[in-house]
Design a protein around this motif. Structure first.
Motif, short mmCIF file in Angstrom:
data_model
loop_
_atom_site.label_atom_id
_atom_site.label_comp_id
_atom_site.label_asym_id
_atom_site.label_seq_id
_atom_site.Cartn_x
_atom_site.Cartn_y
_atom_site.Cartn_z
N UNK A 1 -34.54 51.33 -28.11
CA UNK A 1 -35.43 50.45 -28.86
C UNK A 1 -35.52 49.07 -28.23
N UNK A 2 -34.46 48.65 -27.56
CA UNK A 2 -34.42 47.33 -26.94
C UNK A 2 -34.07 47.51 -25.46
N UNK A 3 -35.06 47.36 -24.61
CA UNK A 3 -34.87 47.53 -23.17
C UNK A 3 -34.99 46.16 -22.51
N UNK A 4 -34.00 45.84 -21.70
CA UNK A 4 -33.99 44.55 -21.01
C UNK A 4 -33.87 44.79 -19.51
N UNK A 5 -34.59 44.02 -18.76
CA UNK A 5 -34.55 44.16 -17.31
C UNK A 5 -34.92 42.86 -16.63
N UNK A 6 -35.06 42.95 -15.32
CA UNK A 6 -35.42 41.79 -14.51
C UNK A 6 -36.54 42.18 -13.56
N UNK A 7 -37.52 41.31 -13.46
CA UNK A 7 -38.61 41.47 -12.50
C UNK A 7 -38.51 40.32 -11.51
N UNK A 8 -38.56 40.65 -10.23
CA UNK A 8 -38.46 39.59 -9.22
C UNK A 8 -39.38 39.90 -8.04
N UNK A 9 -39.66 38.86 -7.29
CA UNK A 9 -40.47 38.99 -6.08
C UNK A 9 -39.66 38.41 -4.92
N UNK A 10 -39.44 39.23 -3.91
CA UNK A 10 -38.69 38.79 -2.74
C UNK A 10 -39.68 38.46 -1.62
N UNK A 11 -39.45 37.33 -1.00
CA UNK A 11 -40.27 36.89 0.14
C UNK A 11 -39.32 36.64 1.30
N UNK A 12 -39.31 37.60 2.23
CA UNK A 12 -38.32 37.53 3.29
C UNK A 12 -36.93 37.72 2.70
N UNK A 13 -36.03 36.81 2.98
CA UNK A 13 -34.67 36.90 2.48
C UNK A 13 -34.47 36.13 1.18
N UNK A 14 -35.54 35.51 0.70
CA UNK A 14 -35.44 34.68 -0.49
C UNK A 14 -36.04 35.37 -1.71
N UNK A 15 -35.54 34.99 -2.89
CA UNK A 15 -36.18 35.41 -4.14
C UNK A 15 -37.18 34.31 -4.50
N UNK A 16 -38.46 34.64 -4.39
CA UNK A 16 -39.51 33.64 -4.60
C UNK A 16 -39.82 33.43 -6.08
N UNK A 17 -39.58 34.46 -6.88
CA UNK A 17 -39.84 34.38 -8.33
C UNK A 17 -38.97 35.42 -9.02
N UNK A 18 -38.49 35.07 -10.20
CA UNK A 18 -37.64 36.00 -10.94
C UNK A 18 -37.70 35.67 -12.43
N UNK A 19 -37.72 36.71 -13.25
CA UNK A 19 -37.76 36.48 -14.70
C UNK A 19 -37.29 37.75 -15.42
N UNK A 20 -36.53 37.60 -16.50
CA UNK A 20 -36.16 38.77 -17.29
C UNK A 20 -37.37 39.29 -18.08
N UNK A 21 -37.34 40.56 -18.43
CA UNK A 21 -38.39 41.10 -19.29
C UNK A 21 -37.77 41.91 -20.42
N UNK A 22 -38.49 41.97 -21.52
CA UNK A 22 -38.08 42.73 -22.70
C UNK A 22 -39.13 43.78 -22.99
N UNK A 23 -38.69 44.99 -23.32
CA UNK A 23 -39.61 46.02 -23.74
C UNK A 23 -38.86 46.98 -24.67
N UNK A 24 -39.42 48.12 -24.96
CA UNK A 24 -38.88 48.97 -26.01
C UNK A 24 -39.51 48.58 -27.34
N UNK A 25 -39.50 49.49 -28.30
CA UNK A 25 -40.24 49.27 -29.55
C UNK A 25 -39.81 48.02 -30.30
N UNK A 26 -38.55 47.62 -30.17
CA UNK A 26 -38.09 46.41 -30.86
C UNK A 26 -38.85 45.19 -30.39
N UNK A 27 -39.36 45.23 -29.18
CA UNK A 27 -40.06 44.10 -28.59
C UNK A 27 -41.56 44.34 -28.45
N UNK A 28 -42.07 45.33 -29.18
CA UNK A 28 -43.47 45.71 -29.07
C UNK A 28 -44.17 45.62 -30.41
N UNK A 29 -45.47 45.42 -30.38
CA UNK A 29 -46.28 45.39 -31.59
C UNK A 29 -46.78 46.79 -31.96
N UNK A 30 -46.62 47.74 -31.07
CA UNK A 30 -47.03 49.12 -31.33
C UNK A 30 -45.82 50.04 -31.18
#
Length: 328
Positions: free
Chosen positions: A226-255
């Motif tokens: 019901x509660x799924x947590x993860x991380x989405x990131x974008x790697x550019x070369x050897x660096x992490x250019x962007x990173x952010x956690x994400x929430x999903x699963x029905x607990x975090x959804x309107x449907x």
């Protein structure tokens, strides 16, 4: 328990089960679709069929992924029999943003069409048992030929204005011989889209979604937490250019997941025996929303502990297609 499709050391397809931290070959079956059809014929669960078949030698699944020998978790011999679709405006967003969103939604007179759709989901996306909930936003992405394997490239067409990630949970389905949808499992997905095109006008949503996507590497068997947590990131070369956690699963959804499934499979063309469906359930986390623009060569990386290995794909730019219309 998780399942994955790979190309083995003999250059043949094989099925791998991961349980209790160990990955092994499933004996006597080479594809997820064959395993699912066997389970349907026996009236058994995937867990039981795997247990009955037994397992063989251990597999280094991480090495197979690095060597690009891991396939999409569920596919079809004929890609035209795979439907790739999705739903949007299904997630509540972060806890901090949720309160602000509810305050904004209180003034219905100022709502955009997108926010009106979101409000409908909040009010009717999780119906009581036996009732029909409000239908979600829906879109088509293509057939199975558009799905990049885990570790493969996401090719943005030459005419695209942008190419950005969408970290999502994906439902994987097979239509049985009676024309009824059967959920095989869940997987991580990157519902890659052209957000710059969509931002020009929301009526361009359909165009912006006609892009490749990727699913896997592993498929979770059984219920989605019901509660799924993860991380989405974008790697550019050897660096992490962007990173952010994400929430999903029905607990975090309107449907509710069941409501999204019901509104997809209510259409008869989506219930043709033998077809495979890959259905994205939406997201609340985008690098584009933070003003970040992905570049050619960037690697999208999406991970969440229940789904095992991360899903990685490199952004590339396609060459212009030579299309010449003929009239007969």
């Amino acid at each position: 328990m998780r399942l994955a499709q790979i190309v083995d050391d003999n250059d043949k397809r094989a099925l791998v089960v991961t349980a209790r931290g160990e990955s092994r070959l499933v004996k006597g079956v080479r594809t997820m679709r064959d395993l699912a059809e066997e389970a349907l014929a026996e009236g058994a669960t995937l867990r039981k069929v795997v247990a009955d078949r037994g397992v063989g030698k251990p597999v280094n699944l991480a090495a197979a992924l690095k060597e690009k020998r891991v396939l999409t978790p569920l596919d079809h011999d004929d890609p035209a029999h795979v439907f790739v679709t999705g739903t949007g405006l299904t997630h509540l967003g972060s806890a901090e943003g949720r309160d602000q969103m509810h305050r904004t939604l209180a003034d219905a007179a100022t709502l955009t069409d997108s926010m009106k759709m979101f409000k409908l989901g909040l009010e009717g996306g999780k119906p009581a048992p036996g009732q029909t909930g409000v239908q979600p936003e829906w879109f088509y992405k293509g057939d199975g030929s558009t799905v990049a394997p885990p570790g493969g490239d996401l090719v943005s067409p030459s005419f695209a204005l942008d190419g950005g990630e969408e970290p999502e949970i994906v439902g994987l389905y097979l239509i049985d011989d009676d024309g009824q949808p059967v959920r095989v499992g869940f997987a991580l997905g990157n519902e890659f889209s052209d957000h710059a095109m969509e931002r020009q006008n929301y009526l361009y949503l359909a165009h912006s979604k006609l892009r490749p996507s990727s699913v896997g590497p592993e498929m979770l068997v059984g219920d989605l937490p019901a509660d799924v947590r993860g991380v989405s990131r974008i790697r550019r070369g050897k660096e992490i250019a962007w990173e952010k956690p994400f929430l999903t699963g029905e607990h975090n959804m309107s449907h509710a997941i069941a409501n999204l499934e019901a509104h997809h499979f209510k259409y008869a063309p989506f219930r043709q025996p033998g077809d495979v469906h890959i259905h994205f359930f939406g997201t609340a986390t985008l690098s584009f929303a933070d003003g970040f623009r992905a570049e050619k060569g960037d690697v999208f990386e999406i991970e969440s502990e229940p789904f095992g290995l991360p899903l990685r794909n490199k952004l590339t730019i396609g060459k212009p297609d030579k299309v010449k219309l003929k009239a007969l």
